[in-house]
Design a protein around this motif. Sequence first.
Motif, short mmCIF file in Angstrom:
data_model
loop_
_atom_site.label_atom_id
_atom_site.label_comp_id
_atom_site.label_asym_id
_atom_site.label_seq_id
_atom_site.Cartn_x
_atom_site.Cartn_y
_atom_site.Cartn_z
N TYR A 1 0.85 -1.18 0.00
CA TYR A 1 0.00 0.00 0.00
C TYR A 1 0.89 1.23 0.00
O TYR A 1 1.97 1.24 0.58
CB TYR A 1 -0.92 0.01 1.23
CG TYR A 1 -1.93 -1.10 1.26
CD1 TYR A 1 -3.19 -0.92 0.71
CD2 TYR A 1 -1.62 -2.33 1.83
CE1 TYR A 1 -4.13 -1.95 0.73
CE2 TYR A 1 -2.54 -3.37 1.86
CZ TYR A 1 -3.79 -3.16 1.30
OH TYR A 1 -4.71 -4.17 1.31
N ALA B 1 1.62 4.81 1.30
CA ALA B 1 1.29 5.62 2.47
C ALA B 1 1.97 6.98 2.35
O ALA B 1 3.17 7.06 2.07
CB ALA B 1 1.74 4.91 3.75
N LYS C 1 -0.15 -1.53 7.51
CA LYS C 1 -1.23 -0.65 7.03
C LYS C 1 -2.02 -0.05 8.19
O LYS C 1 -2.26 1.16 8.25
CB LYS C 1 -2.16 -1.46 6.11
CG LYS C 1 -3.37 -0.68 5.64
CD LYS C 1 -4.34 -1.57 4.86
CE LYS C 1 -5.60 -0.81 4.52
NZ LYS C 1 -6.61 -1.65 3.86
N GLU C 2 -2.46 -0.89 9.11
CA GLU C 2 -3.30 -0.39 10.21
C GLU C 2 -2.55 0.62 11.07
O GLU C 2 -3.11 1.64 11.48
CB GLU C 2 -3.79 -1.58 11.05
CG GLU C 2 -4.76 -1.17 12.14
CD GLU C 2 -5.30 -2.38 12.89
OE1 GLU C 2 -6.03 -2.17 13.87
OE2 GLU C 2 -4.96 -3.53 12.48
N GLU D 1 -2.44 3.98 9.29
CA GLU D 1 -3.74 4.68 9.32
C GLU D 1 -3.97 5.32 10.69
O GLU D 1 -4.50 6.44 10.78
CB GLU D 1 -4.86 3.70 8.97
CG GLU D 1 -4.85 3.27 7.51
CD GLU D 1 -5.91 2.24 7.21
OE1 GLU D 1 -6.24 2.06 6.03
OE2 GLU D 1 -6.40 1.58 8.17
N LEU D 2 -3.59 4.61 11.75
CA LEU D 2 -3.76 5.17 13.09
C LEU D 2 -2.83 6.37 13.30
O LEU D 2 -3.15 7.27 14.10
CB LEU D 2 -3.47 4.09 14.14
CG LEU D 2 -4.46 2.93 14.20
CD1 LEU D 2 -4.01 1.88 15.22
CD2 LEU D 2 -5.87 3.44 14.56
N TYR E 1 -1.56 8.64 8.46
CA TYR E 1 -1.10 8.52 7.08
C TYR E 1 -2.29 8.28 6.14
O TYR E 1 -3.28 7.63 6.52
CB TYR E 1 -0.10 7.37 6.93
CG TYR E 1 1.31 7.71 7.36
CD1 TYR E 1 2.34 7.75 6.43
CD2 TYR E 1 1.62 7.97 8.69
CE1 TYR E 1 3.65 8.05 6.81
CE2 TYR E 1 2.92 8.27 9.09
CZ TYR E 1 3.93 8.31 8.14
OH TYR E 1 5.22 8.61 8.53
N THR E 2 -2.17 8.79 4.94
CA THR E 2 -3.13 8.47 3.89
C THR E 2 -2.66 7.21 3.18
O THR E 2 -1.59 7.19 2.58
CB THR E 2 -3.25 9.62 2.88
OG1 THR E 2 -3.64 10.82 3.56
CG2 THR E 2 -4.26 9.29 1.80
N VAL E 3 -3.45 6.14 3.26
CA VAL E 3 -3.06 4.84 2.73
C VAL E 3 -4.00 4.47 1.59
O VAL E 3 -5.23 4.48 1.76
CB VAL E 3 -3.10 3.76 3.83
CG1 VAL E 3 -2.66 2.41 3.26
CG2 VAL E 3 -2.22 4.15 5.01
#
Length: 676
Positions: free
Chosen positions: A417, A419, A451-452, A455-456, A459-461
Amino acid sequence: MKARDLIVIIGIIGIVLMMIIPIPIFLIDILLILNISLALTILLVAMNTREALDFSIFPAILLITTLFRLALSVSTTRSILKNAEAGEVIDTFGKWVGGGEVIIGFIVFLILVLVQFIVITKGSERVAEVAARFTLDAMPGKQMSIDADLNSGLINEAQAKERRSKIEREADFYGAMDGASKFVKGDAIATIIILIINLIGGFVVGMAIHGMGFQEAMERFSILTIGDGLVAQIPALLISTSAGLIVTRSASKGNLAEDLSGQLLKFPKMLYVAAGAIAMLGLTPIGILRTWPFAILFAIGAWFMQRTFEKQQEQEELLVEEQQIEEVRSPESVVSLLQVDPIEFEFGYGLIPLADTSQGGDLLDRIIMIRRQCALELGLVVPVIRIRDNIQLKPNEYVIKIKGNTVARGDLLLNHYLAMSPGFEDDSIVGIETMEPAFGLPAIWIDEQMKERAELSGYTVVDPPSVVATHLTEIVKRHAHELIGRQEAKMLVENVKESYPALVEELIPSILTVGDVQKVLAKLLKEKISIRDLVTIFEALADHGSYTKDHDILTEYVRQALSRQITQQYSVEGDTLRVITIGPALEKKIAESVQQSEQGSYIALDPVSTQQVYQRLSDQVNRQIQSGGQPIVLTSPTIRMYLRQIIERTMQDVPVLSYSELEPSIEVQSVGVVNL
């Protein structure tokens, strides 16, 4: 109303009246012959249809013919019970089919009813039901296939529209056939009930009213009843057979005769096997005389067919070779190489899963949404985007081409992904450093486990397909002015002409040509101004095109006419617009540097002043970007287009507006001034 429409209406009304009004016996004979003729005609038409939609009126015909048979049954029943006769047709069928034996005729009638009700009608009903269900279930997949072919350029818009219409008509047809098959089933049941009524009622009426003895009444009314049933059942059998043929034509490409000759006799060697089996059967008590003629006939037929197929294959091979030689020699073989696709998306073999639907790729669906988005935002019909793999590229690389030239490229990691940080770095987020391809922002490729956490951390993923879709969308918007030529402009003009013919007829070609309109539309798209409101654009061109043919000046008039649209486009903060203004000294300097020529006006600013404008405007733009706002330059209408000419190469994405392009209700706040 046409004559044929009137005939159909009168015919339907006549069928209904037959159930109520007694009709003469000679007319019953004529209608019975007509019923058999219609059933035979329908069967022949069903045999010669190539696909079900070739006979799409069949469900309605099935209802009408069923109603016609029932109306005839009512008329014949009335005549049998009232007059103890029903015409020569019924009497002949009753005596001839049974060979003068009532029991034999009754058995033949029952066999026909059972064959129609249990075999043909039940089978046709089940096939129609399954076909309707499968056709409805397959509609989404077929629609996606059509969209994929349209996006890949295999078909055009008209062909796609025709295919979608065919899918809808197939669904309607099989749905109608599913219901219409119930008519045939009900008709078979009604025939049995009518037979019982005629037999029992005939015995009672014959003895009570006509004064017949029991033996005479039973013989007379049994013959009439069986004849009536046979006359009604034979057309019903033909119609139900036609229904079975129609609903089982879904996988056929030719008529019944072509399919039988082309498929049943497609394997000559199997006929040799059949001939041998029949010859062996002759060694049994059946006898050689009864079996060997057929065995010899099958063997001779297989030999002739095998020779015919060999000759056909030789001719096809020669024809293919001649076509290949002709294609190489023909001038079209070179001309076809000159074709350049407006937009191309090429990718390495490692990115094939993006476009392969069997592997879960949804790139084709995303491209459909991109074209819809560009149509809504820019008012531009984006040409078909050609998608192909390119083994010359790196496995994870892709390129975007406009008219054959590469304008952008990027790399993807399918199992990762992308980020992008929110402005501050988190050291716990680790990955492969890269650049976001659409806007050139720093980013990293992270795996599923990271990824998780990203996001926490704010970051824009985004996943790889979204990266590609975003990049492709931005490229299309950035190069939209290159995608609109005279042919595309003419298509837009014709679309407006359908609703506003007076406007288009006044503008083109008396005031401006299609080429003039195309140049204005391209200039608007180059500065990311939507051309969706073509009516307003054409109105402005019609008002000012009589005074000047300068495309730059016409574009300025059009921009002023689109002031409400432009204001809403850039006033993202409600009723306030934060802008960078141009000082009076710089405006005067630019105005004095404008030169006139035969081709129009242009800016001739000296290099020193040009460098100063670049530097000071760049400082203001960077300051605005750092504060989180969108840099917008505001100047007077007289120098707007010239200032745009100065900065468009280095600051293409910075909009330049004039005071005349803003609505009076908008509040303008100056966040910086550029001056010399």
